[in-house]
Design an enzyme around this catalytic site. Structure first.
Site: not given
Lengths: 156, 235
Positions: B85-86, B148-149, B160, B162, B178
């Site tokens: 989630f962002h 990280i992704g 990058g 979050a 994740c």
């Protein structure tokens, strides 16, 4: 690392080729050709088998997923045809030669870790029928590739 | 003697997820063609769930039709990693850098991203650690604070990291974050009693930690984000 050199020697004697051993360097097999994006290719007549090198798998970390191309796909030298995932990173794999995919290593769907444990043997990724055998001239031999890896690793 | 390495930083504010993908695609092409130096995007997203290349949508726990009700979008991406989630008050950094120039592989790159976040957290007295095997990311105890992704094409990175400053953690209840079922998600707000400065200051600190971790000699702070945000190609 000693274990890997032992493995490489065993592979080498099985394939009756010699291994470039430089202490802690990754294994590089003679009689294969190499691309600067760290794929290896074994050419037999009009067919080629390829995968990623020991250097590549070491720098990737544990591979958890391999995106395989479809049989019949056209691949071009230097262009991406699939990807691997490791440590939450997907990394493109480029084709070292041009041709048509005739077989993919389905084992990698169940056991992607073969790319790490056996990058030159059980971790092979794709077999193609070559469209331009002359392209192999553009690739590096094992000595050039070993040097290339050393130079890359010296950058940091 | 190596030549000095420069990082150009764009601070973009809140950017829609798809727009940020288009911006990154353009920058990756330009970086590949040596038209720009290593570049870093610093931004936030509106509430957005994203999936990685493996499309692990079984880790989304509510029907997709419910997402608009909670004000969130869902996007499938080519990055590594699982669902995440962002949202507002989560600092996102998208480095578009050439790994070949520094002889880095995926593993070194991701470990350096982890170190950047750990260093940043320590500025607030938060002792974070890298993830165990198969748990890439940054943790405080068993609570995940940074994710990280990443995607690497022709040796150039995109997507990058979050880092949770103070997002609404309820959004994480709708996913198995994740893909790791029994671990919590946390934030800087939750882990420190320290007074947090403005988010602008916080973002700048995180960026500086990343620039240091990657040993950049120069950081160029680009002043006018409209240069990247308003080009015709990214509409």
């Amino acid at each position: 690392m000693a274990l890997r050199l032992l493995w490489a020697s065993r592979v080498a004697s099985h394939l009756r080729i010699s291994v470039a051993q430089r202490g802690f360097a990754s294994a590089v097999l003679k009689d294969l050709k190499y691309a600067d994006s760290h794929e290896w290719v074994k050419i037999e007549g009009n067919k080629a088998t390829f995968g990623i090198t020991d250097h590549a798998q070491d720098h990737l970390g544990d591979v958890v997923y391999v995106e395989l191309p479809d049989v019949g796909l056209s691949v071009s030298q230097g262009k991406s045809f699939g990807a691997v995932e490791s440590v939450k990173a997907t990394s493109d794999i480029n084709s070292p030669v041009s041709g048509t995919v005739v077989e993919v290593n389905k084992e990698l769907s169940e056991s992607p870790g073969l790319v790490n444990s056996s990058p030159y043997e059980q971790g092979w990724i794709v077999k193609v029928e070559l469209s331009d055998a002359g392209e192999a001239e553009k690739l590096m031999d094992s000595d050039k590739y070993s040097k290339f890896c050393e130079e890359e690793d010296a950058k940091h | 003697m190596r030549s000095p390495r420069t990082l150009e930083v764009w601070r973009l504010g809140t950017v829609n997820y798809l727009k940020s993908l288009k911006i990154q695609d353009k920058l990756v092409s330009e970086r590949k063609a040596h038209q720009i130096p290593d570049t870093l995007l610093s931004l936030e997203h509106p509430p957005t769930y994203t999936l990685g290349k493996r499309r692990t949508d079984h880790n989304l726990l509510i029907p997709q039709s419910e997402l608009t009700k909670i004000g969130a979008e869902l996007h499938y991406t080519q990055r590594g990693g699982d669902i995440t989630f962002h949202g507002p008050h989560q600092a996102i950094l998208y480095p578009i850098i050439s790994l070949r120039s520094i002889g880095f592989g995926a593993r070194n790159y991701v470990e350096t991203l982890e170190r950047s976040m750990i260093e940043f957290a320590s500025m607030y007295g938060v002792k974070a650690r890298p993830g165990n095997k198969c748990e890439t990311g940054v943790w405080v105890g068993d609570r995940k604070i940074g994710a990280i992704g990443v995607r690497i094409t022709s040796g150039i990175t995109c997507h990058g990291l979050a880092f949770n400053i103070d997002p609404d953690l309820k959004y994480f209840e709708h996913i198995v974050p994740c893909g790791i079922a029994d671990k919590e998600v946390t934030s800087l707000r939750r882990e420190t009693d320290a007074l947090l400065p403005s988010e602008e200051v916080i973002h700048k600190q995180l960026i500086t930690c990343l620039a240091n971790a990657f040993s950049y000699d120069d950081v160029v702070w680009k002043e006018d984000p409209s240069v990247i945000l308003d080009t015709k190609d990214v509409e």
